[in-house]
Each structure stands twice: as structure tokens, then as C-alpha cells.
Design a protein around this motif. Sequence first.
Motif, PDB file in Angstrom:
ATOM      1  N   THR A  22      23.377  22.363  38.966  1.00  0.00           N
ATOM      2  CA  THR A  22      23.807  23.049  37.746  1.00  0.00           C
ATOM      3  C   THR A  22      22.988  24.305  37.470  1.00  0.00           C
ATOM      4  N   SER A  23      22.010  24.578  38.304  1.00  0.00           N
ATOM      5  CA  SER A  23      21.232  25.807  38.172  1.00  0.00           C
ATOM      6  C   SER A  23      20.941  26.350  39.566  1.00  0.00           C
ATOM      7  N   PHE A 112      28.416  29.590  37.385  1.00  0.00           N
ATOM      8  CA  PHE A 112      27.097  29.943  36.850  1.00  0.00           C
ATOM      9  C   PHE A 112      26.988  31.465  36.825  1.00  0.00           C
TER      10      PHE A 112
END
Length: 148
Positions: A22-23, A112
Motif C-alpha cells: 500500500t506504499s 498510489f
Amino acid sequence: MSALQFEFDLDPNLVIDPLKITSVVSSRSFLGGNWLVQTKHKLFNEPEVKKWFLPVDCSYWNIQVFTTVDAGTVIPSHQHDEPVLRHILSGSMELNGELLEAGDWVIVPANFKYGIQTRDGYKILSAYHDNCAECKWESLSKLPLGKI
């Protein structure tokens, strides 16, 4: 992982799944930048040649694209609908403020937002999946590039 015989010290549970992150994960951030210690190919012992495994499950990607970006270019904040793996082959770039140089790799998760700027210019090898919207040229975005 493949059925082929590989040996390294990295816990298989730490291999990066690009569909689950997620990052941003890079060679500088993964294991505090010390990933080479745990990914050295233990079955390859030629002193003149060293080999390491990329600690990433690359089975998702099936397209490799070389890209060259001129010095002083700013690529504004944007996102992709899939995770993107990039290997910096030469030069340097800053991705959301993180300096990445030749030999580094970085994975940006799907959806992202990130921007890139480069003072020196760079050449990268990027990995995409054939479902990538950017790779379907009819939907290629025309980002307004800037200059440093």
C-alpha cells in the motif's frame, strides 16, 4: 516462487507481493536498505561474479519497457491502475522526494499518487502488466511535464 532450486537467507514470507503493498517500496527502504545481504545467491560461488535475487514476486508483470528521461524534467503527480516496478539503469530521480540512483529499484503500488523529478536525467526499465491502461495507447495520459 518457481520450482527451480534457489537458496538465499531471506524469509520467503518477506518476498514483496506487489498486489498487496500500500506504499512505495524501494531498494533503499526494504529491510533498511540491507536486502542484498539476505538475497545473495548461495549456490553461485564464482568469486568474479556476484548474484542476488530481487525480493519481489514478479509473476504479475509481463511487459518490460525502457524509458529515458531528460535532465531537469518534472513528471507531475499521477497514479497507475496497477503496481509498477522500476529499475534505475543510469542517472537518478526523486520519487516523492526519495532519491533513487543507478542500481536501485522501486515498486509503486496501484492507485498510489507519485511524482518524479530528475536533475541529471535517467534511464529505467519498467515492468507492467498487459492490462495496464497506460500500455493501451488509446488511453495514454498526456501529463504536462515541467522543468527544474
